[in-house]
Motif scaffolding. Structure first.
Motif, mmCIF file in Angstrom:
data_model
loop_
_atom_site.group_PDB
_atom_site.id
_atom_site.type_symbol
_atom_site.label_atom_id
_atom_site.label_comp_id
_atom_site.label_asym_id
_atom_site.label_seq_id
_atom_site.Cartn_x
_atom_site.Cartn_y
_atom_site.Cartn_z
ATOM 1 N N THR A 1 14.819 -0.092 -9.334
ATOM 2 C CA THR A 1 14.687 0.242 -7.907
ATOM 3 C C THR A 1 15.969 0.831 -7.323
ATOM 4 O OG1 THR A 1 15.333 -2.032 -7.339
ATOM 5 C CG2 THR A 1 12.984 -1.557 -7.541
ATOM 6 N N ALA A 2 17.050 0.851 -8.072
ATOM 7 C CA ALA A 2 18.331 1.294 -7.528
ATOM 8 C C ALA A 2 18.292 2.747 -7.051
ATOM 9 C CB ALA A 2 19.439 1.128 -8.579
ATOM 10 N N GLU A 3 17.506 3.584 -7.735
ATOM 11 C CA GLU A 3 17.506 4.996 -7.436
ATOM 12 C C GLU A 3 16.945 5.321 -6.057
ATOM 13 O OE1 GLU A 3 15.657 7.260 -10.438
ATOM 14 O OE2 GLU A 3 16.638 6.210 -12.086
ATOM 15 N N ILE A 4 16.012 4.488 -5.547
ATOM 16 C CA ILE A 4 15.383 4.836 -4.286
ATOM 17 C C ILE A 4 15.782 3.901 -3.163
ATOM 18 C CG2 ILE A 4 13.382 5.852 -5.382
ATOM 19 C CD1 ILE A 4 11.881 3.308 -4.883
ATOM 20 N N ARG A 5 16.712 2.990 -3.389
ATOM 21 C CA ARG A 5 17.201 2.096 -2.352
ATOM 22 C C ARG A 5 18.177 2.835 -1.454
ATOM 23 N NH1 ARG A 5 16.478 -3.720 -2.878
ATOM 24 N NH2 ARG A 5 14.297 -3.794 -3.421
ATOM 25 N N ALA B 1 4.419 9.947 -7.251
ATOM 26 C CA ALA B 1 5.473 10.216 -8.231
ATOM 27 C C ALA B 1 4.876 10.466 -9.614
ATOM 28 C CB ALA B 1 6.444 9.036 -8.276
ATOM 29 N N GLU B 2 3.796 9.765 -9.935
ATOM 30 C CA GLU B 2 3.135 9.984 -11.227
ATOM 31 C C GLU B 2 2.569 11.400 -11.307
ATOM 32 O OE1 GLU B 2 -0.317 7.905 -14.036
ATOM 33 O OE2 GLU B 2 -0.251 7.510 -11.873
ATOM 34 N N ARG B 3 1.997 11.876 -10.205
ATOM 35 C CA ARG B 3 1.452 13.234 -10.198
ATOM 36 C C ARG B 3 2.544 14.277 -10.337
ATOM 37 N NH1 ARG B 3 -2.794 12.261 -5.147
ATOM 38 N NH2 ARG B 3 -4.380 11.123 -6.370
ATOM 39 N N ARG B 4 3.756 13.966 -9.828
ATOM 40 C CA ARG B 4 4.898 14.886 -9.962
ATOM 41 C C ARG B 4 5.573 14.742 -11.318
ATOM 42 N NH1 ARG B 4 6.346 12.498 -4.969
ATOM 43 N NH2 ARG B 4 8.124 11.530 -6.041
ATOM 44 N N ARG B 5 5.061 13.787 -12.131
ATOM 45 C CA ARG B 5 5.656 13.468 -13.426
ATOM 46 C C ARG B 5 7.089 12.945 -13.280
ATOM 47 N NH1 ARG B 5 2.345 15.202 -17.393
ATOM 48 N NH2 ARG B 5 0.793 16.818 -16.879
ATOM 49 N N ARG C 1 7.999 4.216 -11.702
ATOM 50 C CA ARG C 1 8.261 2.833 -12.084
ATOM 51 C C ARG C 1 8.979 2.067 -10.983
ATOM 52 N NH1 ARG C 1 7.952 1.057 -17.105
ATOM 53 N NH2 ARG C 1 9.816 -0.225 -16.896
ATOM 54 N N ALA C 2 9.893 2.745 -10.278
ATOM 55 C CA ALA C 2 10.643 2.080 -9.212
ATOM 56 C C ALA C 2 9.708 1.646 -8.080
ATOM 57 C CB ALA C 2 11.729 3.013 -8.680
ATOM 58 N N TYR C 3 8.852 2.564 -7.639
ATOM 59 C CA TYR C 3 7.909 2.224 -6.563
ATOM 60 C C TYR C 3 6.887 1.192 -7.032
ATOM 61 C CZ TYR C 3 9.623 5.953 -3.529
ATOM 62 O OH TYR C 3 10.393 6.733 -2.712
ATOM 63 N N LEU D 1 0.827 -1.207 0.000
ATOM 64 C CA LEU D 1 0.000 0.000 0.000
ATOM 65 C C LEU D 1 0.861 1.256 0.000
ATOM 66 C CD1 LEU D 1 -2.746 1.410 0.213
ATOM 67 C CD2 LEU D 1 -2.617 1.101 2.711
ATOM 68 N N ILE D 2 1.926 1.251 0.805
ATOM 69 C CA ILE D 2 2.833 2.408 0.858
ATOM 70 C C ILE D 2 3.473 2.657 -0.499
ATOM 71 C CG2 ILE D 2 5.025 3.241 1.813
ATOM 72 C CD1 ILE D 2 4.244 1.853 4.445
ATOM 73 N N TYR D 3 3.951 1.584 -1.138
ATOM 74 C CA TYR D 3 4.588 1.740 -2.448
ATOM 75 C C TYR D 3 3.581 2.163 -3.513
ATOM 76 C CZ TYR D 3 8.789 -0.501 -0.580
ATOM 77 O OH TYR D 3 9.903 -0.795 0.139
#
Length: 397
Positions: free
Chosen positions: A393-397, A134-138, A144-146, A125-127
Motif C-alpha cells: 500500500t505504500a505506493e498509493i498512500r 487498475a486491473e483493466r489498466r494492467r 494489489r495495493a487497492y 466499495l471505492i477500493y
C-alpha cells in the motif's frame, strides 16, 4: 470462528491457519454488488425501523416508541464507538486509510450521525472499484495495493456487521414480534415489514461476515463454500430460535424478559472478563468492560469466539444453557398463554420455531466441524504480514 474478529481478518489469518494475499487477484461483479446491497440494505432496514417508531409516536404509544428507538440508537452508538476505536488503532499504527484522510470532516460528521458501517462499506466499495480499474489498466502494483486496502476496510466492517446483526436486527425482531402478538392491527403491516427487513438483514450480516472471513484469506481452499453456507445456516437458525424464544417471554411477561436478558448478558460478560478477555479494548479498563457488555449482548442470540482457543467446551456450555432457556420458554408458552392466543394462528408455529431451528442449527454446526472445518497448519507471523501489507500500500498512500 475467529480469534478476535477484526484482528484475525486484518492480519489475514483465522484461528486455524494463516492466509496472505494471493498473487493473482480479481475483484468480481459479486463483490461490487454485495457492497452496494450492504449500503442500500442498511438504509432500508434503518428506514423501516424509523417508520415503525414514528407510527408509534403518532399513535401516542410512547412505551413502544421508546423501546423501538432504543434498539435503533443503542446499536448505532456501539458501532460508532467500536469504529472510532478502530480509527484510533489505525492512527497509532500509522495506517489510517487514504479515503478517510481525503474526506476527514465528512466522515467525522457521518460518525456523529452514528452510521459507522456505511463508512466501511463505502471505502471498501471505492477500493474495490479502484482495484478493478487498475486491473483493466494492467497496473498490477496498484491493483494489489487497492485490493489490500479493500480487505482492510472489509475486515473492519466484519466486526461492525456482527454488532449490527445481533444488537440491532435481532433485538428489533424480538420487540416487533412480541408487539405483533399483542394484535396491534393498525401497526401490523409496518411491524411485519420491520421484522422482515431485520430477518433479511440478519441473514445478510451473517453471510457477509462469513464472506469477509473468506475474502481476507483468498488463497485458502480449505474454507469451502459449503462450509461457509453451513456456518451461516447454523448461526441464522440458532438466532431465529433465540429470537422467537425471547419474544415469547417479552409477550407474556415483558419485565421478566428484560430482567432475564440482563442477567444473561451480565453472566456472559463476566465469562468474557474472566476466561475470554478480548485484547481489542485492553488499553482502557472501562472500554474493555463496555466491549465485553456489548459482546455479552451478542451472546443473547449466538456465540462468537472473541479469542483463539478450543471451541468444544465453550460451545457445549453455551449451547446447553441456551437450549435449556429455549425449552423453558416453550414450556411457558404452551402452559401459560391465553386461550385466545392458543386458538390463533401463532400458537403452534411459535412453539415449533422456538426449538426446532435451534436443533437443526446445532446439526449444521456438527456437520461443519465434522467435515468442513479447516485443519491447523503453520502460521505466518504478524510481522511478515504487516510488512507485506505496508509494502503493497505504500505506493498509493
Amino acid at each position: 470462528m475467529p480469534k478476535q474478529m477484526r484482528e484475525m481478518l486484518q492480519n489475514g489469518y483465522s484461528h486455524d491457519e494463516p492466509d496472505r494475499m494471493p498473487s493473482n487477484i480479481t475483484v468480481k461483479n459479486l463483490d461490487i454488488i454485495m457492497y452496494g446491497v450492504a449500503i442500500i440494505g442498511h438504509f432500508v432496514d434503518l428506514g423501516l425501523d424509523i417508520n415503525v417508531a414514528v407510527r408509534y409516536f403518532l399513535a401516542k404509544k410512547m412505551m413502544e416508541f421508546g423501546w423501538t428507538l432504543v434498539f435503533i440508537l443503542l446499536p448505532a452508538f456501539v458501532n460508532t464507538a467500536v469504529s472510532v476505536r478502530m480509527y484510533s488503532q489505525d492512527k497509532q499504527q500509522d495506517s489510517v486509510s487514504n479515503e478517510f484522510n481525503k474526506r476527514r470532516w465528512l466522515r467525522i460528521f457521518i460518525l456523529v450521525l452514528q452510521m459507522a458501517p456505511i463508512l466501511r462499506f463505502t471505502d471498501a466499495l471505492i477500493y474495490a472499484i479502484k482495484s478493478r480499474q487498475a486491473e483493466r489498466r494492467r497496473d498490477h502494483a496498484s491493483q494489489r495495493a487497492y485490493y489490500g486496502l479493500m480487505l482492510k476496510e472489509d475486515s473492519d466492517a466484519a466486526l461492525l456487521r456482527i454488532f449490527e446483526c445481533f444488537l440491532e436486527a435481532a433485538p428489533q425482531q424480538v420487540l416487533q414480534t412480541s408487539l405483533l402478538f399483542r394484535a396491534y392491527d393498525q401497526f401490523a403491516i409496518h411491524q411485519t415489514l420491520s421484522i422482515c427487513s431485520s430477518v433479511v438483514g440478519m441473514g445478510w450480516c451473517l453471510a457477509a461476515y462469513q464472506r469477509a472471513i473468506r475474502f481476507a484469506q483468498p488463497d485458502k481452499s480449505n474454507m469451502t463454500w459449503p462450509g461457509t453456507v453451513l456456518q451461516t445456516l447454523w448461526h441464522f437458525l440458532v438466532t431465529l430460535s433465540r429470537v422467537l424464544s425471547i419474544s415469547i417471554i417479552a409477550y407474556l411477561h415483558p419485565y421478566w424478559a428484560v430482567l432475564a436478558c440482563a442477567v444473561h448478558v451480565l453472566i456472559m460478560s463476566t465469562w468474557l472478563q474472566l476466561l475470554d478477555r478480548s485484547p481489542f479494548c485492553s488499553h482502557n479498563k472501562l472500554a474493555e468492560l463496555a466491549f465485553s457488555l456489548a459482546l455479552g449482548g451478542v451472546y443473547l442470540f449466538t456465540y462468537i469466539l472473541p479469542i483463539e482457543g478450543r471451541t468444544r467446551y465453550r460451545y457445549t456450555v453455551y449451547y446447553t444453557i441456551c437450549f435449556i432457556q429455549n425449552l423453558t420458554c416453550s414450556f411457558i408458552w404452551y402452559f401459560y398463554v391465553s386461550d385466545e392466543m392458543r386458538s390463533s394462528l401463532y400458537f403452534y408455529p411459535v412453539l415449533v420455531l422456538s426449538t426446532v431451528p435451534y436443533v437443526i442449527g446445532l446439526v449444521f454446526m456438527v456437520l461443519y466441524y465434522s467435515f468442513f472445518h479447516p485443519k491447523v497448519s503453520k502460521r505466518v507471523s504478524d510481522v511478515e504480514i504487516s510488512f507485506k501489507v505496508n509494502e503493497q500500500t505504500a505506493e498509493i498512500r
